[in-house]
Write a protein that holds these residues in place. Sequence first.
Motif, PDB file in Angstrom:
ATOM      1  N   CYS A 222      -0.345 -14.422   5.248  1.00 20.81           N
ATOM      2  CA  CYS A 222       0.878 -14.571   4.460  1.00 20.81           C
ATOM      3  C   CYS A 222       1.969 -15.256   5.292  1.00 20.81           C
ATOM      4  O   CYS A 222       1.830 -15.465   6.493  1.00 20.81           O
ATOM      5  CB  CYS A 222       1.361 -13.206   3.994  1.00 20.81           C
TER       6      CYS A 222
ATOM      7  N   LEU B 174       4.613 -14.292   6.531  1.00 21.71           N
ATOM      8  CA  LEU B 174       5.257 -13.580   7.647  1.00 21.71           C
ATOM      9  C   LEU B 174       4.829 -14.176   8.993  1.00 21.71           C
ATOM     10  O   LEU B 174       5.572 -14.133   9.961  1.00 21.71           O
ATOM     11  CB  LEU B 174       4.871 -12.094   7.636  1.00 21.71           C
TER      12      LEU B 174
ATOM     13  N   SER C 164       5.903  -3.002   4.764  1.00 23.96           N
ATOM     14  CA  SER C 164       5.150  -1.770   5.003  1.00 23.96           C
ATOM     15  C   SER C 164       4.576  -1.788   6.423  1.00 23.96           C
ATOM     16  O   SER C 164       4.780  -2.733   7.170  1.00 23.96           O
ATOM     17  CB  SER C 164       4.004  -1.698   4.000  1.00 23.96           C
TER      18      SER C 164
ATOM     19  N   THR D 226       1.561  -2.281   7.128  1.00 19.75           N
ATOM     20  CA  THR D 226       0.603  -3.393   7.196  1.00 19.75           C
ATOM     21  C   THR D 226       1.319  -4.631   7.730  1.00 19.75           C
ATOM     22  O   THR D 226       0.805  -5.353   8.578  1.00 19.75           O
ATOM     23  CB  THR D 226       0.041  -3.740   5.792  1.00 19.75           C
ATOM     24  N   CYS D 227       2.531  -4.874   7.199  1.00 17.32           N
ATOM     25  CA  CYS D 227       3.296  -6.047   7.625  1.00 17.32           C
ATOM     26  C   CYS D 227       3.629  -5.935   9.116  1.00 17.32           C
ATOM     27  O   CYS D 227       3.517  -6.902   9.865  1.00 17.32           O
ATOM     28  CB  CYS D 227       4.589  -6.171   6.846  1.00 17.32           C
TER      29      CYS D 227
ATOM     30  N   LEU E 231       0.579  -6.713  11.087  1.00 20.05           N
ATOM     31  CA  LEU E 231       0.248  -8.141  11.079  1.00 20.05           C
ATOM     32  C   LEU E 231       1.143  -8.899  12.043  1.00 20.05           C
ATOM     33  O   LEU E 231       0.679  -9.661  12.883  1.00 20.05           O
ATOM     34  CB  LEU E 231       0.419  -8.741   9.682  1.00 20.05           C
TER      35      LEU E 231
ATOM     36  N   SER F 176       8.477  -8.984   1.627  1.00 19.73           N
ATOM     37  CA  SER F 176       7.012  -8.918   1.719  1.00 19.73           C
ATOM     38  C   SER F 176       6.455  -8.488   0.358  1.00 19.73           C
ATOM     39  O   SER F 176       7.177  -8.497  -0.625  1.00 19.73           O
ATOM     40  CB  SER F 176       6.623  -7.926   2.817  1.00 19.73           C
ATOM     41  N   CYS F 177       5.167  -8.095   0.303  1.00 20.60           N
ATOM     42  CA  CYS F 177       4.638  -7.882  -1.043  1.00 20.60           C
ATOM     43  C   CYS F 177       4.479  -6.453  -1.550  1.00 20.60           C
ATOM     44  O   CYS F 177       4.209  -6.283  -2.734  1.00 20.60           O
ATOM     45  CB  CYS F 177       3.358  -8.666  -1.261  1.00 20.60           C
ATOM     46  N   PRO F 178       4.628  -5.405  -0.707  1.00 19.53           N
ATOM     47  CA  PRO F 178       4.499  -4.081  -1.338  1.00 19.53           C
ATOM     48  C   PRO F 178       5.456  -3.940  -2.528  1.00 19.53           C
ATOM     49  O   PRO F 178       6.586  -4.446  -2.471  1.00 19.53           O
ATOM     50  CB  PRO F 178       4.892  -3.118  -0.215  1.00 19.53           C
TER      51      PRO F 178
ATOM     52  N   GLY G  39       8.279 -13.786   2.626  1.00 20.55           N
ATOM     53  CA  GLY G  39       7.066 -14.101   3.399  1.00 20.55           C
ATOM     54  C   GLY G  39       5.883 -13.421   2.731  1.00 20.55           C
ATOM     55  O   GLY G  39       4.821 -13.290   3.318  1.00 20.55           O
ATOM     56  N   SER G  40       6.087 -12.984   1.508  1.00 28.72           N
ATOM     57  CA  SER G  40       5.073 -12.191   0.816  1.00 28.72           C
ATOM     58  C   SER G  40       3.749 -12.943   0.649  1.00 28.72           C
ATOM     59  O   SER G  40       3.729 -14.134   0.341  1.00 28.72           O
ATOM     60  CB  SER G  40       5.621 -11.795  -0.557  1.00 28.72           C
ATOM     61  N   GLY G  41       2.676 -12.201   0.825  1.00 24.15           N
ATOM     62  CA  GLY G  41       1.348 -12.783   0.677  1.00 24.15           C
ATOM     63  C   GLY G  41       1.030 -13.179  -0.754  1.00 24.15           C
ATOM     64  O   GLY G  41       0.102 -13.935  -1.003  1.00 24.15           O
TER      65      GLY G  41
HETATM   66 FE1  SF4 Z   1       2.823  -7.582   4.345  1.00 19.93          FE
HETATM   67 FE2  SF4 Z   1       1.930  -8.674   2.088  1.00 19.93          FE
HETATM   68 FE3  SF4 Z   1       1.791 -10.042   4.370  1.00 19.93          FE
HETATM   69 FE4  SF4 Z   1       0.187  -7.938   3.956  1.00 19.93          FE
HETATM   70  S1  SF4 Z   1       0.172  -9.883   2.829  1.00 19.93           S
HETATM   71  S2  SF4 Z   1       1.324  -8.392   5.828  1.00 19.93           S
HETATM   72  S3  SF4 Z   1       1.534  -6.553   2.820  1.00 19.93           S
HETATM   73  S4  SF4 Z   1       3.640  -9.413   3.309  1.00 19.93           S
END
Ligand code: SF4
Length: 418
Positions: free
Chosen positions: A17, A19, A39, A41-42, A45, A102-104, A134-136
């Motif tokens: 993504c 980010l 989150s 996860t971000c 990453l 981000s995407c959550p 920067g959302s996926g």
């Molecule tokens: Fe965060 Fe979404 Fe990127 Fe995963 S895809 S790291 S949840 S912004």
Amino acid sequence: MSGAQLLKETGPREVFCGLTSIVWLHRRMPDAFFLVVGSRTCAHLIQSAAGVMIFAEPRFGTAILEERDLAGLADAHEELDRVVKNLLERRPEIKTLFLVGSCPSEVIKIDLARVAENLNKQLMGSVRVLNYSGSGIETTFTQGEDGALKALIPLMGESNEDQLLLVGTLANAVEDRLIKLFERMGIKNIKSFPPRQSTDLPSIGKGTKVLLTQPYLTETQRQLKDRGAEIIEAPFPLGAEGSHLWMKSAAKAFSIDKTVVETVLNPLLLRSQKALEPYKEILKDKKLFLLPESQLEIPLARFLSRECGMKLVEVGTPYLNREMMKPDLELLPENTVVMEGQHVEKQLDRVRESHPDLVVCGMGLANPLEAEGFSTKWSIELVFSPIHGIDQAADLAELFARPLRRHELLNKKLLSHA
Ligand code: SF4
């Protein structure tokens, strides 16, 4: 347009993504801070993509919004306000703060533009707060830079002065070298965007001629155009030929005498073509499959086919801006398959069917493909390597020759043990 076949597919994707681009953006603008609103996860990453950065206090941070903080929207906004204020107290050197979405689903509900606006009112200009996504769901990894630059454009002043504006993050040393060459050709007023300090933004207007250094800045170039800038049409500066044409197009836009351009560039071109020779021996006639990830795929395919003799099986790209890519597309061999978008399963099936010698792909796909016996190259490595310019063509070829050499050595070893 070229004889390339432009196709499209959609389906499950396997890409990083936006980010990820924080990693090179914060290196570029050390006075900026990227606060990821996301989150765990971000956070994971961004820390693993940044590698060593986690041992020092990084200039990007992650506001982790736990579920209890998100019970109501008001709470989430308050929590974010608190995190920002705390951060700015601890880090007074921060001049520009990017709130990166981000995407959550909890984060999507937060209106980051409004948070930024409120903070700007409270901070009264001591720090500029901007936001982008920067959302996926919305971005692939290089598009994060497009979002960050787009957020900076409204802060750029107005000027109709003639200038060459290099747009897109480059390694500083590569950029210095390119600027020196432009200066030797007689182009005087050269600025960069993003600048090396976030507060040092160039002014733009009718006299600005934009030369894009990276192919993933669709929105940025559109907005620069809206501000009166002219976009110089050129292939992207990858490989000796592409970089040569890129520099020549800029020289033409500034009406620089052809002989001057040739005097500066021809010796470089000859040297670079010579340096490419040993790599050509390794790469020639090898089959290449590029999976979509960085948007660098089309200029890379152009370089690897025309200057290194590789055979293109398929050129994937997560997004295709036909107008921006036109000069590169026109240089691709007849009938090259260019696939915009991704259906990862179908694409992997085509990889298996076509048996390429080398697959350029994301990190997530590289390991399984290697396990199936394919040689791979991580596309993310290309974004972190100094690959732009006539001088760098051999280094760029080396990045693709290395996995092929390794594969060959492995096969020899296996044969000798058989
Ligand atoms: Fe965060 Fe979404 Fe990127 Fe995963 S895809 S790291 S949840 S912004």
